[in-house]
Enzyme design. Structure first.
Site, PDB file in Angstrom:
ATOM      1  N   GLU A  86       5.792  -3.023   1.493  1.00 17.33           N
ATOM      2  CA  GLU A  86       6.449  -2.075   0.583  1.00 17.33           C
ATOM      3  C   GLU A  86       7.843  -2.597   0.284  1.00 17.33           C
ATOM      4  O   GLU A  86       8.538  -3.084   1.166  1.00 17.33           O
ATOM      5  CB  GLU A  86       6.633  -0.681   1.210  1.00 17.33           C
ATOM      6  CG  GLU A  86       5.393   0.149   1.303  1.00 17.33           C
ATOM      7  CD  GLU A  86       5.661   1.539   1.917  1.00 17.33           C
ATOM      8  OE1 GLU A  86       6.775   2.097   1.754  1.00 17.33           O
ATOM      9  OE2 GLU A  86       4.739   2.054   2.560  1.00 17.33           O
ATOM     10  N   GLU A 131       4.817   2.464   9.238  1.00 12.09           N
ATOM     11  CA  GLU A 131       6.150   2.935   9.637  1.00 12.09           C
ATOM     12  C   GLU A 131       6.135   3.965  10.760  1.00 12.09           C
ATOM     13  O   GLU A 131       6.620   5.089  10.587  1.00 12.09           O
ATOM     14  CB  GLU A 131       6.882   3.553   8.435  1.00 12.09           C
ATOM     15  CG  GLU A 131       7.106   2.586   7.292  1.00 12.09           C
ATOM     16  CD  GLU A 131       8.031   3.161   6.206  1.00 12.09           C
ATOM     17  OE1 GLU A 131       8.314   4.371   6.242  1.00 12.09           O
ATOM     18  OE2 GLU A 131       8.461   2.388   5.346  1.00 12.09           O
TER      19      GLU A 131
HETATM   20  C1  FCB Z   1       8.432   4.678   2.747  1.00 13.50           C
HETATM   21  C2  FCB Z   1       7.075   5.289   3.019  1.00 13.50           C
HETATM   22  C3  FCB Z   1       6.296   5.608   1.792  1.00 13.50           C
HETATM   23  C4  FCB Z   1       7.156   6.088   0.641  1.00 13.50           C
HETATM   24  C5  FCB Z   1       8.380   5.233   0.480  1.00 13.50           C
HETATM   25  C6  FCB Z   1       9.280   5.673  -0.642  1.00 13.50           C
HETATM   26  O1  FCB Z   1       9.267   4.878   3.843  1.00 13.50           O
HETATM   27  O2  FCB Z   1       6.236   4.413   3.768  1.00 13.50           O
HETATM   28  O3  FCB Z   1       5.323   6.520   2.163  1.00 13.50           O
HETATM   29  O4  FCB Z   1       7.461   7.434   0.758  1.00 13.50           O
HETATM   30  O5  FCB Z   1       9.118   5.234   1.673  1.00 13.50           O
END
Ligand code: FCB
Length: 474
Positions: free
Chosen positions: A367, A166
């Site tokens: 994620e 990210e």
């Molecule tokens: C994302 C991040 C991760 C975590 C989640 C909840 O944006 O990559 O590190 O904090 O959010």
């Protein structure tokens, strides 16, 4: 309804070094370690990253639990601040090498494929104070030294590498919207930082391609892709959503996959006088070193309407949101704890976008997840958190990924954020995301209902949607 997934599908979860390990035995402070030292009150309940989920000490037991819930792959990150002693030379820290070797071997011993990322927001703070961090191209080269050390040390066992997680959050949090240290507001610097990180990723990929000897080795980047939906069909709302998409998704996605930035975005940044400084040689490196594989972090969609003020009347310096305004759609489904809209079908839209506009590159959901506060509300009399809401959330997202795959998108896995409740930046431990809960006072870890459920899904490569789950969202 039953949805079958391919045999080799990645069923897993993701964490990061700075959010799980704790600071134990670390030579350098990263930007978050430092921020907590100077301003603990900036963090929820003043809980910092010092212990996190204690992975540095308990990684063997933690990995055992990850195996117990059926994970076949797990992502974490190597901390630059732990692996490297002399940041200029890129020399190695002995305990850092020992630790990451032990972690990687422990994953493999337990039949879990380790996926390694190299930067999860955790720049060594000295490099910020000395050089301005990612504003500096010297820091880009120091990152490449660290990356090279990692490839050399662990490349015999790591098949899937990622350069950044990210990067847009670094741009937004550190240089535009003040949610990560150093909390600067400077559009021109933000644009340069985005470019420099793109360059750092491409240079690390170039190095990887030169030295990798693992035939299964591949390398990519992890991007938070958030579809940008216009509030209405009006041309002005559509133009707003279009620019938001070019900026927040295209900025890293285009150079990573296509090797060049979107010309439309370059035109706007040029016209506004904020375009980055680049050289022909650097642009050639970016062009020649695109990714093999993409990780997509997806939590919530974004919706946009035309900005309420004219773009040119903005009194502060350049900000991307002069071209758009966030739109809160009435009646949207919300995760009220985190304040994020829930819209699983966005994953289908992402899948089709990658298929049609990004060379149908192999990708996985790196994620996805649901942050819920005070989860002890859901403890049953056996001490297990009954997180049915998370099971529903994951099921719906898997449903739409499956739909995208049936229509030809090249998705090969799904990782939840996160295996074990971990530390989340400014929010610390306010919201919990894991399959496994963590009592942060005792570090006692307990599998939640969703962890037991996921094991079945992973073992059978099969998602069974109960009628009530289906009727809720289809
Ligand atoms: C994302 C991040 C991760 C975590 C989640 C909840 O944006 O990559 O590190 O904090 O959010």
């Amino acid at each position: 309804m039953i949805k079958e997934f391919p045999k080799d599908f990645w069923w897993g979860a993701a964490t990061s070094g700075p959010q799980s390990e704790g600071r134990f035995n670390k030579q350098h402070a990263n930007v978050f370690d430092y921020w907590y030292e100077i301003e603990p009150e900036a963090f929820y309940n003043q809980v910092g990253p010092d212990t996190a989920s204690n992975f540095y000490n308990s990684f063997r037991e933690d990995i055992q639990m990850m195996k117990e819930i059926g994970l076949n792959s797990v992502r974490t990150s190597i901390q630059w601040t732990r692996l490297i002693d002399d940041l200029e030379e890129g020399s190695l820290n002995e305990d850092g090498v020992r630790f990451y070797n032990d972690v990687i071997n422990e994953f493999i011993k337990n039949d879990i494929k380790p996926i390694i990322n190299l930067c999860h927001f955790d720049l060594p703070v000295e490099l910020y104070h000395k050089y301005g961090g990612w504003e500096s191209k010297h820091v880009v080269d120091l990152f490449v030294k660290f990356a090279e050390q990692s490839f050399t040390l662990f490349g015999d066992r790591i098949e899937d590498w990622f350069t950044f997680n990210e990067p847009m959050v670094i741009v937004d949090g550190e240089y535009l919207y003040q949610f990560h240290y150093p909390n600067i507001v400077d559009g021109k610097k933000a644009v340069q930082v985005a470019y420099n990180i793109t360059l750092a990723s491409a240079k690390a990929i170039a190095r990887f391609k030169e030295i990798n000897t693992n035939p299964a080795g591949r390398i990519g980047i992890i991007l938070n892709l958030t579809p940008s939906y216009p509030a209405t069909d009006s041309p002005a709302d559509k133009a707003a959503a279009h620019f938001a998409d070019l900026w927040s998704n295209g900025l890293f996605l285009d150079p990573s996959i296509k090797g060049s930035f979107n010309p439309e975005l370059i035109d706007v940044l040029t016209k506004d006088g904020v375009l980055w400084e680049s050289t022909t040689e650097e642009l050639a490196i970016i062009e020649q070193n695109t990714i093999d594989v993409l990780g997509v972090n997806f939590y919530h969609p974004n919706r946009f309407q035309e900005p309420s003020i004219s773009p040119n009347s903005l009194t502060v310096d350049w900000m991307p949101h002069k071209y758009y305004h966030h739109y809160d759609m009435p009646g949207r489904r919300m995760n009220v704890d985190k304040g994020w809209e829930i819209y699983p079908k966005a994953l289908y839209d992402i899948a089709i976008n990658i298929r049609d506009n990004y060379q149908n590159i192999p990708w996985f959901v790196s994620e996805n997840g649901m942050g819920v506060s005070r989860e002890e509300r859901y403890l049953d009399d056996k001490g297990i958190i009954q997180d049915d809401y998370r099971i529903q959330f994951i099921s719906e997202h898997l449903y739409w990924i499956h739909q995208g795959m049936e229509e030809g998108s090249n998705c090969f896995g799904y990782h939840l954020w996160t295996p074990i409740d971990c530390w989340s930046w400014k929010n610390a431990y306010r919201n919990r995301y894991g399959f496994i809960s963590n009592n942060i006072h005792t570090q006692v870890k307990t599998i939640k209902k969703s962890g037991h459920w996921f094991k079945e899904v992973a073992n059978n490569n099969k998602l069974e949607l109960s009628d009530d789950i289906e009727s809720n969202f289809l």
